[in-house]
Design a protein around this motif. Structure first.
Motif, PDB file in Angstrom:
ATOM      1  N   PRO A 158      10.841 -14.962 -15.693  1.00 35.16           N
ATOM      2  CA  PRO A 158       9.960 -15.719 -16.594  1.00 35.16           C
ATOM      3  C   PRO A 158      10.098 -17.241 -16.429  1.00 35.16           C
ATOM      4  N   THR A 159      11.341 -17.711 -16.254  1.00 40.53           N
ATOM      5  CA  THR A 159      11.571 -19.150 -16.054  1.00 40.53           C
ATOM      6  C   THR A 159      10.953 -19.617 -14.744  1.00 40.53           C
ATOM      7  N   ILE A 160      11.112 -18.806 -13.704  1.00 40.62           N
ATOM      8  CA  ILE A 160      10.559 -19.164 -12.391  1.00 40.62           C
ATOM      9  C   ILE A 160       9.037 -19.250 -12.451  1.00 40.62           C
ATOM     10  N   LEU A 161       8.405 -18.293 -13.114  1.00 38.94           N
ATOM     11  CA  LEU A 161       6.946 -18.306 -13.240  1.00 38.94           C
ATOM     12  C   LEU A 161       6.465 -19.514 -14.045  1.00 38.94           C
ATOM     13  N   LYS A 162       7.232 -19.874 -15.052  1.00 35.54           N
ATOM     14  CA  LYS A 162       6.894 -21.062 -15.845  1.00 35.54           C
ATOM     15  C   LYS A 162       6.999 -22.333 -14.992  1.00 35.54           C
ATOM     16  N   ASN A 163       8.009 -22.367 -14.125  1.00 36.99           N
ATOM     17  CA  ASN A 163       8.168 -23.519 -13.233  1.00 36.99           C
ATOM     18  C   ASN A 163       6.989 -23.639 -12.266  1.00 36.99           C
ATOM     19  N   PHE A 164       6.519 -22.499 -11.745  1.00 40.75           N
ATOM     20  CA  PHE A 164       5.349 -22.527 -10.862  1.00 40.75           C
ATOM     21  C   PHE A 164       4.130 -23.096 -11.589  1.00 40.75           C
ATOM     22  N   LYS A 165       3.916 -22.642 -12.793  1.00 40.30           N
ATOM     23  CA  LYS A 165       2.760 -23.093 -13.573  1.00 40.30           C
ATOM     24  C   LYS A 165       2.824 -24.595 -13.809  1.00 40.30           C
ATOM     25  N   PHE A 166       3.997 -25.076 -14.183  1.00 42.06           N
ATOM     26  CA  PHE A 166       4.164 -26.519 -14.402  1.00 42.06           C
ATOM     27  C   PHE A 166       3.908 -27.290 -13.114  1.00 42.06           C
ATOM     28  N   CYS A 167       4.473 -26.786 -11.999  1.00 42.21           N
ATOM     29  CA  CYS A 167       4.340 -27.470 -10.715  1.00 42.21           C
ATOM     30  C   CYS A 167       2.880 -27.566 -10.283  1.00 42.21           C
ATOM     31  N   HIS A 168       2.139 -26.467 -10.405  1.00 37.08           N
ATOM     32  CA  HIS A 168       0.721 -26.466 -10.029  1.00 37.08           C
ATOM     33  C   HIS A 168      -0.043 -27.542 -10.784  1.00 37.08           C
ATOM     34  N   GLN A 169       0.129 -27.571 -12.086  1.00 37.13           N
ATOM     35  CA  GLN A 169      -0.618 -28.534 -12.896  1.00 37.13           C
ATOM     36  C   GLN A 169      -0.182 -29.963 -12.615  1.00 37.13           C
ATOM     37  N   ASP A 170       1.120 -30.141 -12.390  1.00 39.62           N
ATOM     38  CA  ASP A 170       1.644 -31.482 -12.126  1.00 39.62           C
ATOM     39  C   ASP A 170       1.095 -32.035 -10.816  1.00 39.62           C
ATOM     40  N   ILE A 171       1.002 -31.178  -9.805  1.00 36.69           N
ATOM     41  CA  ILE A 171       0.447 -31.599  -8.513  1.00 36.69           C
ATOM     42  C   ILE A 171      -1.032 -31.944  -8.655  1.00 36.69           C
ATOM     43  N   LEU A 172      -1.768 -31.111  -9.365  1.00 34.28           N
ATOM     44  CA  LEU A 172      -3.193 -31.379  -9.562  1.00 34.28           C
ATOM     45  C   LEU A 172      -3.410 -32.705 -10.290  1.00 34.28           C
ATOM     46  N   ASN A 173      -2.571 -32.972 -11.273  1.00 35.37           N
ATOM     47  CA  ASN A 173      -2.698 -34.228 -12.025  1.00 35.37           C
ATOM     48  C   ASN A 173      -2.357 -35.442 -11.164  1.00 35.37           C
ATOM     49  N   PHE A 174      -1.332 -35.316 -10.333  1.00 37.07           N
ATOM     50  CA  PHE A 174      -0.857 -36.429  -9.506  1.00 37.07           C
ATOM     51  C   PHE A 174      -1.754 -36.650  -8.281  1.00 37.07           C
ATOM     52  N   ASN A 175      -2.279 -35.527  -7.732  1.00 33.77           N
ATOM     53  CA  ASN A 175      -3.166 -35.552  -6.569  1.00 33.77           C
ATOM     54  C   ASN A 175      -2.551 -36.313  -5.387  1.00 33.77           C
ATOM     55  N   PRO A 176      -1.439 -35.820  -4.840  1.00 35.08           N
ATOM     56  CA  PRO A 176      -0.751 -36.535  -3.751  1.00 35.08           C
ATOM     57  C   PRO A 176      -1.517 -36.481  -2.427  1.00 35.08           C
ATOM     58  N   ASP A 177      -1.245 -37.453  -1.562  1.00 35.88           N
ATOM     59  CA  ASP A 177      -1.819 -37.445  -0.217  1.00 35.88           C
ATOM     60  C   ASP A 177      -1.142 -36.399   0.664  1.00 35.88           C
ATOM     61  N   VAL A 178       0.107 -36.110   0.373  1.00 35.42           N
ATOM     62  CA  VAL A 178       0.825 -35.054   1.088  1.00 35.42           C
ATOM     63  C   VAL A 178       1.926 -34.494   0.185  1.00 35.42           C
ATOM     64  N   ILE A 179       2.141 -33.192   0.280  1.00 44.39           N
ATOM     65  CA  ILE A 179       3.237 -32.530  -0.425  1.00 44.39           C
ATOM     66  C   ILE A 179       4.351 -32.304   0.594  1.00 44.39           C
ATOM     67  N   VAL A 180       5.562 -32.723   0.252  1.00 40.23           N
ATOM     68  CA  VAL A 180       6.710 -32.598   1.150  1.00 40.23           C
ATOM     69  C   VAL A 180       7.673 -31.564   0.567  1.00 40.23           C
ATOM     70  N   LEU A 181       7.885 -30.485   1.293  1.00 33.55           N
ATOM     71  CA  LEU A 181       8.773 -29.415   0.861  1.00 33.55           C
ATOM     72  C   LEU A 181      10.093 -29.521   1.624  1.00 33.55           C
ATOM     73  N   ILE A 182      11.206 -29.438   0.895  1.00 34.91           N
ATOM     74  CA  ILE A 182      12.533 -29.529   1.518  1.00 34.91           C
ATOM     75  C   ILE A 182      13.285 -28.225   1.279  1.00 34.91           C
ATOM     76  N   ASP A 183      13.424 -27.424   2.357  1.00 33.45           N
ATOM     77  CA  ASP A 183      14.173 -26.165   2.284  1.00 33.45           C
ATOM     78  C   ASP A 183      13.676 -25.313   1.114  1.00 33.45           C
ATOM     79  N   TYR A 184      14.559 -24.725   0.303  1.00 34.16           N
ATOM     80  CA  TYR A 184      14.225 -24.012  -0.941  1.00 34.16           C
ATOM     81  C   TYR A 184      13.048 -23.050  -0.752  1.00 34.16           C
ATOM     82  N   PRO A 185      13.149 -22.099   0.215  1.00 38.98           N
ATOM     83  CA  PRO A 185      11.983 -21.322   0.631  1.00 38.98           C
ATOM     84  C   PRO A 185      11.416 -20.358  -0.397  1.00 38.98           C
ATOM     85  N   GLY A 186      12.277 -19.763  -1.247  1.00 40.25           N
ATOM     86  CA  GLY A 186      11.777 -18.808  -2.230  1.00 40.25           C
ATOM     87  C   GLY A 186      10.683 -19.397  -3.098  1.00 40.25           C
ATOM     88  N   PHE A 187      10.815 -20.667  -3.426  1.00 40.21           N
ATOM     89  CA  PHE A 187       9.819 -21.370  -4.230  1.00 40.21           C
ATOM     90  C   PHE A 187       8.792 -22.067  -3.342  1.00 40.21           C
TER      91      PHE A 187
END
Length: 370
Positions: free
Chosen positions: A67-96
């Motif tokens: 449940p916590t992980i799913l909540k984190n995904f939801k927050f992340c999606h909305q936060d990215i949409l609000n920020f609208n970055p030119d590029v998203i940079v992912l560092i390791d952490y593959p499960g997420f």
């Protein structure tokens, strides 16, 4: 340009902080949101989530915290949409991050990945997810370029970021917050509470057999000291926080949990025994899925058993006492280990002469502006 960076562990926070500094040099107008830790925040990122709220290891633990992980995904999606970055940079952490990449690509975002998921270890078909969703992959282990090549996917080997970080650390004149006339054995039991609780008691069990040494535990930045005190109790052991590199510079030997810490220890040229123990069900499942011969990054990079690995049932007092004795005494074992460490440093140097962070920042800025 606007950059949204996601790191989910202490090592990702360290590498992310160096990347942020390099991005700011290449793009002085950079605006950076990040999931990470104190180091990334100190480097100039606006921290949106701290990794201490994200670190769940093993299959059973992930299910428990779903449940916590799913909540984190939801927050992340909305936060990215609000920020609208030119590029998203992912560092390791593959499960997420791999799941996030799939969602973000569908939204039309550009994706850069720094420090590849260990797809060469298990679930190789995750390469297909990377191919479809990641625009630029920067890898830090020398064998990863050849691995991806067989999948017809071009990646950039940038060298290992620890090489630049440790060059800085080795030049510092710093001390531990205690004095001792005994040589030091460092204990690095990991950064997550559950792995510390599993491994540290076994590491501590050898303390009575080495009275001529001072044992010192490296406290993870995200953990409270009470966790360690409860496990140490009345044993003659010191605890240090935010002094892991200082500790390694002065250590004669180390007992280290698997992960980046094994590589850090090796690059400080400290003889080590690698200790791993996980939840029994999670370990059983992992053993069925993982296809690699070694658990330590040192051994994987060198493609040989350079450092002793005590895994699951083998991690017990008698075995650990014997393995530690072999690396604190001069002899053939120690001599060979030193030679292997020298070879490791050669393999991890950047092929371009730039640091890993600089090479990665150049690729990311180019992607953002393309």
């Amino acid at each position: 340009m606007k950059y949204y960076i996601i790191a989910g562990e202490a090592s990702g926070d360290l590498h992310g902080s160096m990347l942020i500094k390099a991005l700011q040099q290449k793009d002085p107008q950079a605006e950076i949101y990040a999931w990470g830790g104190d180091k990334m925040a100190a480097a100039g990122a606006i921290l949106r989530k701290h990794y201490k709220d994200l670190a769940f290891m093993g299959f059973v633990e992930v299910l428990k915290h779903l449940p916590t992980i799913l909540k984190n995904f939801k927050f992340c999606h909305q936060d990215i949409l609000n920020f609208n970055p030119d590029v998203i940079v992912l560092i390791d952490y593959p499960g997420f991050n791999l799941r996030l990449a799939q969602w973000a690509k569908k939204q039309g975002f550009k994706i850069a990945y720094y420090i590849s998921p260990q797809v060469w270890a298990w679930k190789e078909n995750r390469v297909k997810t990377i191919q479809h969703n990641v625009d630029a992959m920067m890898v830090i282990l020398p064998f990863e370029q050849a691995f991806y090549k067989k999948w017809h996917y071009e990646v950039t080997y940038v060298g290992h970021p620890l090489m630049e970080q440790l060059a800085i650390e080795k030049s510092k004149q710093d001390t531990l917050p205690f004095s001792t006339d005994k040589p030091i054995i460092a204990l690095l039991p990991g950064s997550r509470a559950q792995e510390i609780q599993l491994k540290l008691p076994i590491m501590l069990s050898v303390v009575p057999y080495f009275p001529q040494y001072q044992f010192v535990v490296a406290q993870a930045p995200s953990q409270e000291i009470a966790l360690y005190q409860d496990l140490i109790q009345d044993k003659p052991v010191h605890i240090v926080k935010d002094k892991t590199y200082t500790l390694l510079k002065q250590a004669k030997a180390a007992l280290v949990t698997s992960g980046t810490a094994t590589l850090e220890t090796a690059l400080f040229e400290v003889p080590q025994v690698v200790c791993y123990k996980g939840n029994a069900i999670s370990f059983w499942l992992a053993k069925k899925l993982v296809s690699i011969q070694y658990i330590s990054l040192v051994n994987l990079i060198l493609d040989k058993l350079a450092v002793k690995e005590l895994i699951q049932g083998d991690l017990q007092t008698d075995n650990l006492r014997k393995a530690l004795s072999e690396i604190v005494e001069e002899g053939a074992v120690l001599e060979q280990l030193r030679a292997d460490y020298r070879n490791l440093q050669i393999k991890l140097k950047s092929p371009t002469g730039l640091t890993a962070s600089e090479s990665t920042a150049i690729k990311i800025v180019h992607l953002a502006s393309s």
